[in-house]
Design a protein around this motif. Sequence first.
Motif, PDB file in Angstrom:
ATOM      1  N   THR A   1       9.724  12.309  -8.173  1.00 39.45           N
ATOM      2  CA  THR A   1      10.105  12.030  -6.945  1.00 39.45           C
ATOM      3  C   THR A   1       9.376  10.946  -6.248  1.00 39.45           C
ATOM      4  O   THR A   1       9.634   9.948  -5.952  1.00 39.45           O
ATOM      5  N   ALA A   2       8.119  10.971  -6.554  1.00 38.51           N
ATOM      6  CA  ALA A   2       7.006  10.182  -5.807  1.00 38.51           C
ATOM      7  C   ALA A   2       7.075   8.854  -6.782  1.00 38.51           C
ATOM      8  O   ALA A   2       6.947   7.791  -5.968  1.00 38.51           O
TER       9      ALA A   2
ATOM     10  N   LEU B   1       0.747  -1.071   0.015  1.00 41.99           N
ATOM     11  CA  LEU B   1      -0.098  -0.073  -0.030  1.00 41.99           C
ATOM     12  C   LEU B   1       0.919   1.204   0.061  1.00 41.99           C
ATOM     13  O   LEU B   1       0.496   2.276  -0.524  1.00 41.99           O
ATOM     14  N   LEU B   2       1.951   1.435   0.838  1.00 41.82           N
ATOM     15  CA  LEU B   2       2.873   2.589   1.002  1.00 41.82           C
ATOM     16  C   LEU B   2       3.252   2.954  -0.418  1.00 41.82           C
ATOM     17  O   LEU B   2       3.112   4.039  -0.950  1.00 41.82           O
ATOM     18  N   PRO B   3       3.914   2.013  -1.289  1.00 39.91           N
ATOM     19  CA  PRO B   3       4.487   2.366  -2.812  1.00 39.91           C
ATOM     20  C   PRO B   3       3.379   2.680  -3.584  1.00 39.91           C
ATOM     21  O   PRO B   3       3.462   3.470  -4.403  1.00 39.91           O
ATOM     22  N   MET B   4       2.274   1.941  -3.155  1.00 38.23           N
ATOM     23  CA  MET B   4       1.236   2.084  -4.183  1.00 38.23           C
ATOM     24  C   MET B   4       0.600   3.670  -4.157  1.00 38.23           C
ATOM     25  O   MET B   4       0.343   4.250  -5.135  1.00 38.23           O
ATOM     26  N   LEU B   5       0.460   4.072  -2.824  1.00 35.28           N
ATOM     27  CA  LEU B   5       0.251   5.621  -2.792  1.00 35.28           C
ATOM     28  C   LEU B   5       1.066   6.536  -3.224  1.00 35.28           C
ATOM     29  O   LEU B   5       0.744   7.463  -3.602  1.00 35.28           O
ATOM     30  N   HIS B   6       2.281   6.038  -3.267  1.00 35.19           N
ATOM     31  CA  HIS B   6       3.575   7.080  -4.039  1.00 35.19           C
ATOM     32  C   HIS B   6       3.175   6.752  -5.610  1.00 35.19           C
ATOM     33  O   HIS B   6       3.272   7.940  -6.157  1.00 35.19           O
ATOM     34  N   LEU B   7       2.812   6.000  -5.675  1.00 38.09           N
ATOM     35  CA  LEU B   7       2.560   5.538  -7.308  1.00 38.09           C
ATOM     36  C   LEU B   7       1.402   6.528  -7.880  1.00 38.09           C
ATOM     37  O   LEU B   7       1.508   7.312  -8.832  1.00 38.09           O
ATOM     38  N   VAL B   8       0.338   6.432  -7.245  1.00 43.14           N
ATOM     39  CA  VAL B   8      -0.897   7.161  -7.586  1.00 43.14           C
ATOM     40  C   VAL B   8      -0.732   8.660  -7.458  1.00 43.14           C
ATOM     41  O   VAL B   8      -0.934   9.683  -8.236  1.00 43.14           O
ATOM     42  N   GLN B   9       0.083   8.957  -6.418  1.00 47.75           N
ATOM     43  CA  GLN B   9       0.633  10.337  -6.248  1.00 47.75           C
ATOM     44  C   GLN B   9       1.581  10.935  -7.394  1.00 47.75           C
ATOM     45  O   GLN B   9       1.692  12.184  -7.731  1.00 47.75           O
ATOM     46  N   SER B  10       2.245  10.272  -7.790  1.00 45.17           N
ATOM     47  CA  SER B  10       3.240  10.422  -8.993  1.00 45.17           C
ATOM     48  C   SER B  10       2.165  10.745 -10.137  1.00 45.17           C
ATOM     49  O   SER B  10       2.782  11.492 -11.264  1.00 45.17           O
TER      50      SER B  10
END
Length: 244
Positions: free
Chosen positions: A191-192, A42-51
């Motif tokens: 960065t995200a 979940l944490l990297p997935m949230l970075h993915l959608v933030q990107s």
Amino acid sequence: MTSVEMGIPEMPAPDYPAEVRERLEADARDIIARYPDSRSALLPMLHLVQSEEGHVTRTGQRFCAEVLGLTTAEVNAVATFYSMYRRKASGDYQVGVCTNTLCAVMGGDAIYASLREHLGVGDGETTEDGKITLEHVECNAACDFAPVVMVNWEFFDNQTPESARALVDDLRAGREATPTRGAPLCTFKETARVLAGFPDQRPGAVEASGSAGPASLAGLRLAKGESTPGVVAPRDAASDEEGK
């Protein structure tokens, strides 16, 4: 008054356009494959959608929930817990001024106040051109380089109000701004994506990451019995008079 305040349930978040969702699903498969339990992604997935959009939108949360088999409430609980996930549209460059004790004493509060006036924005607000989001942060873990400003998590050490104003002016004008150490600067969306666990494809970015500076390593050198460079404190007339 919003629909929530009126007691009307909020409509489900819209989905991504088909081509965007297809691309994100391919990236999501790469991320999920790193973990024995998909919800751990979940944490990297949230970075993915933030990107994708520069902040974690309701659409992004819906995507994470559907791909990971979670509820949107579970995703939202995580997305709203960590300050690294933005909840609203923000600038290309997240400028964070450390205002924790040491940085504040060394000038961090003055830098933050100067940037607020110079940019005409408050904490968490973005300039009208969409370039800069200003925020104060509690600690950048770089006390030996205080006062510190970070731009998209890259270090700009030993700052002053004047150098910080020049920095944001360069960012807004599209001029190159080089971090004191670490990788070259990129946009917040880029960065995200790196934080989501994807390689930084920019030439030389990985090699430029560097290591701790001399001030950070002074204690280690002393522990090893090595000598450290001497530090000469500036003198002023008042101290000279007291010493007579």
